[in-house]
Write a protein that holds these residues in place. Structure first.
Motif, PDB file in Angstrom:
ATOM      1  N   MET A  56       1.063  -1.555   0.249  1.00 23.20           N
ATOM      2  CA  MET A  56      -0.356   0.329  -0.296  1.00 23.20           C
ATOM      3  C   MET A  56       0.625   1.233  -0.037  1.00 23.20           C
ATOM      4  SD  MET A  56      -2.780  -0.624   2.591  1.00 23.20           S
ATOM      5  CE  MET A  56      -4.368  -2.227   2.186  1.00 23.20           C
ATOM      6  N   SER A  57       0.963   2.267  -0.209  1.00 21.49           N
ATOM      7  CA  SER A  57       1.102   3.698  -0.267  1.00 21.49           C
ATOM      8  C   SER A  57       0.644   4.476   1.276  1.00 21.49           C
ATOM      9  CB  SER A  57       0.393   4.723  -1.191  1.00 21.49           C
ATOM     10  OG  SER A  57      -1.005   4.760  -1.106  1.00 21.49           O
ATOM     11  N   PRO A 208      11.629  10.423   1.621  1.00 20.97           N
ATOM     12  CA  PRO A 208      10.427   9.339   0.293  1.00 20.97           C
ATOM     13  C   PRO A 208      10.004   8.407   0.188  1.00 20.97           C
ATOM     14  CG  PRO A 208      12.394   8.403   1.259  1.00 20.97           C
ATOM     15  CD  PRO A 208      12.702   9.438   2.050  1.00 20.97           C
ATOM     16  N   ILE A 209       9.475   8.305   1.575  1.00 26.50           N
ATOM     17  CA  ILE A 209       8.315   7.022   1.942  1.00 26.50           C
ATOM     18  C   ILE A 209       6.828   7.972   1.494  1.00 26.50           C
ATOM     19  CG2 ILE A 209       6.491   5.527   3.361  1.00 26.50           C
ATOM     20  CD1 ILE A 209       9.093   4.464   4.303  1.00 26.50           C
ATOM     21  N   LEU A 210       6.717   8.798   1.875  1.00 28.98           N
ATOM     22  CA  LEU A 210       5.160   9.628   1.305  1.00 28.98           C
ATOM     23  C   LEU A 210       5.307  10.371  -0.264  1.00 28.98           C
ATOM     24  CD1 LEU A 210       5.668  13.035   3.793  1.00 28.98           C
ATOM     25  CD2 LEU A 210       4.048   9.845   3.808  1.00 28.98           C
ATOM     26  N   ASP A 211       6.160  10.028  -0.763  1.00 29.45           N
ATOM     27  CA  ASP A 211       6.389   9.948  -2.443  1.00 29.45           C
ATOM     28  C   ASP A 211       6.182   8.585  -2.673  1.00 29.45           C
ATOM     29  OD1 ASP A 211       6.711  12.458  -1.828  1.00 29.45           O
ATOM     30  OD2 ASP A 211       8.977  12.923  -2.207  1.00 29.45           O
ATOM     31  N   GLN A 212       6.079   7.622  -2.538  1.00 26.18           N
ATOM     32  CA  GLN A 212       6.220   5.762  -3.419  1.00 26.18           C
ATOM     33  C   GLN A 212       4.894   5.812  -3.396  1.00 26.18           C
ATOM     34  OE1 GLN A 212       8.503   3.247  -0.415  1.00 26.18           O
ATOM     35  NE2 GLN A 212      10.338   4.266  -0.723  1.00 26.18           N
ATOM     36  N   PRO A 213       4.522   5.456  -4.487  1.00 21.80           N
ATOM     37  CA  PRO A 213       2.835   4.905  -5.494  1.00 21.80           C
ATOM     38  C   PRO A 213       2.968   3.933  -4.383  1.00 21.80           C
ATOM     39  CG  PRO A 213       4.475   4.867  -6.822  1.00 21.80           C
ATOM     40  CD  PRO A 213       5.444   5.452  -6.125  1.00 21.80           C
ATOM     41  N   THR A 287      13.112   8.692   8.802  1.00 22.20           N
ATOM     42  CA  THR A 287      14.730   7.736   8.706  1.00 22.20           C
ATOM     43  C   THR A 287      15.183   7.017   7.534  1.00 22.20           C
ATOM     44  OG1 THR A 287      12.972   5.995   9.004  1.00 22.20           O
ATOM     45  CG2 THR A 287      12.974   7.069  10.925  1.00 22.20           C
ATOM     46  N   VAL A 288      14.400   6.904   6.238  1.00 20.25           N
ATOM     47  CA  VAL A 288      15.398   6.413   5.107  1.00 20.25           C
ATOM     48  C   VAL A 288      16.593   7.709   5.017  1.00 20.25           C
ATOM     49  CG1 VAL A 288      15.203   6.209   3.199  1.00 20.25           C
ATOM     50  CG2 VAL A 288      13.053   5.039   4.401  1.00 20.25           C
TER      51      VAL A 288
END
Length: 494
Positions: A56-57, A208-213, A287-288
């Motif tokens: 999931m996003s 970047p997780i917020l940008d992952q589709p 954290t990434v």
């Protein structure tokens, strides 16, 4: 209410008796604080991780967590009504539908599941002590590995140390838990915003997780597989609080009014649970940037802070885990065990039993994988508790129209004994509600032993809580229409 005549010692003790007016002191903000205290816990934080790992996003994960908690809020409020109206705990309420003896079955089921959760939360608490000790010593605590357990001596010692810390509140009863939740809830809210500020300042943004589709979109690794992932995930989110949906009368029996429990729970559960999931996503995304990889474990994140921050973060997490574990996983089974043998087991002794069982369950085994956590543990026990919720709601609202003869709930051979203490309709409804989910559970828990389960049963299992609730509710309603039991009416709800 005075002790009814002919109750014997098998159905009554002071802890199971209806609460007096003087004991009904909980206002809506107490229930809101209770839920804020319970949802802000490490397992709730890591739920979003399991969903994002599943493809999931971040938006889909947060929405699924919120929706699952909105769904489970419905039976929470419906069943909680009985506690606020009559002042009786869950273990007594189930006697109206299952019988004065048969009620021990759903009480025991709920108690054993809570023991599992108490054990899991104690493991998380022990992990924090383990990490904190490592920070203070300047090196990992370590210790000799214990092959039979799969952990080292230091981990076992910290697990037992955290277990021991909670014993103070076991000894001092439910009011000490209410005070702990009320005082710590505001602190937890402040800490959440401090944590957000910290990761934003350190990472220069939210990562970047917020940008992952979503991986379910065309071209993704799991294109076209959203719904087969969403439904078992939603069931797991419902299962997360399915235990509290049953034993919520253990708390609402102290409500000042019906309005207090309704408002307090509505404000305190779905919204804060969704916000915790959002917090988890944002912090993990950062954290990434900070550490080069996604860290979904808040204890791991806290251990990487520097200076006084690590000590403060870990201490707050310790307090948080104590408060949620006691409220969510001790109160219910303490009452449930007391209901098994009221003449010998009090609420306090029931708490001792809960804590003792938690030691031998080896929670680290349950948490070894996402598959084991969601498909075996969360969905598995939701398959047991969904049918009980369906029977309770139908009995209380459709059969009895919210009217109970409270003294009769404590009487051997009374109107809730169904002749021999067991209501065969409720037992049959429960069994038939669980039955469709057994093949899917066996496949999920023991895939090597049950590899050829028909696909239809695997699909049914993804809706375990919903299927169990619906089947049991329908069977119970139809069965009771043919039953001679007359709905019991009480003129005095106290």
């Amino acid at each position: 209410m005075e002790k009814p005549l002919n109750t014997g010692d098998g159905l009554w003790n002071e802890d199971l008796a209806p609460t007096s007016e003087s004991a009904r002191t909980w206002r809506w903000y107490h229930y809101t604080a209770l839920w804020i205290g319970m949802v802000m816990c490490i397992p709730a934080y890591t739920l979003a991780a399991s969903l994002i790992e599943g493809g999931m996003s971040w938006g889909q994960a947060v929405a699924t967590v919120f929706l699952g908690n909105a769904v489970v809020l419905v039976p929470m409020l419906l069943i909680g009504h009985a506690g606020a109206k009559y002042g009786i705990p869950y273990a007594v309420l189930v006697r109206a539908s299952f019988g004065t003896r048969g009620g021990r079955i759903p009480a025991l089921l709920r108690a054993l599941v809570a023991c599992g959760w108490y054990s899991i939360q104690s493991w998380f608490g022990g992990a924090m002590i383990y990490t904190l000790a490592g920070v203070l010593l300047g090196h990992p605590l370590g210790g000799a590995p214990i092959a039979a357990l799969g952990i080292n001596l230091g981990q076992l010692g910290c697990f037992l140390a955290f277990w021991a810390i909670q014993f103070y509140f076991v000894v001092h009863g439910i009011d000490s838990i209410r005070k702990l939740e009320t005082y710590t809830a505001p602190i937890k809210i402040v800490i959440c915003f401090v944590l957000l500020w910290w990761v934003w300042a350190k990472a220069g943004g939210f990562g970047p997780i917020l940008d992952q589709p979503s991986q379910f979109v065309e071209g993704g690794k799991k294109a076209g597989q959203f719904w087969p992932t969403f439904w078992p995930s939603l069931t797991a989110m419902v299962g997360f609080w399915a235990t509290l949906a049953l034993n919520i009368p253990d708390f609402t029996r102290f409500a000042k009014s019906q309005k207090d429990q309704l408002i307090g729970q509505t404000v305190g559960l779905p919204g804060p649970m969704g916000l915790v999931a959002l917090l988890a996503v944002i912090v993990t995304s950062a954290t990434v940037v900070l550490f080069g990889k996604a860290l979904w474990d808040p204890v791991d994140v806290a251990s990487r802070m520097t200076g006084a921050g690590v000590l403060i973060a870990l201490i707050v997490l310790l307090i948080d885990t104590v408060s949620v574990n006691l409220a969510a996983n001790l109160v219910g089974p303490a009452y449930d065990f007391a209901a098994l043998v009221p003449s010998k087991i009090t609420y306090k002794i029931g708490g001792y039993i809960t804590a003792s069982i938690a030691i031998v369950l080896m929670p680290w085994k349950i948490l070894e994988s996402t598959q084991g956590y969601i498909f075996t543990w969360l969905i598995g026990y939701s398959a047991l508790l969904g049918p009980v919720a369906g029977i309770l709601v139908v009995d209380y609202y459709l059969i009895r129209k919210t009217n109970l003869d409270v003294p009769q709930l404590y009487v051997e051979g009374g109107k809730y004994s169904y002749g021999n203490g067991w209501n065969p309709v409720a037992i049959a409804a429960f069994v038939l509600g669980v039955l469709p989910n057994i093949p899917g559970f066996l496949n999920a828990a023991f895939p090597a032993a049950f590899p050829h389960i028909p696909e239809v049963f695997k699909v049914v299992y993804t809706y375990a809580w919903f299927v169990g609730l619906a089947v049991a509710a329908i069977v119970y309603r139809l069965g009771m229409m043919r039953n001679a039991e007359v709905p019991a009416i009480s003129a005095d709800p106290a």
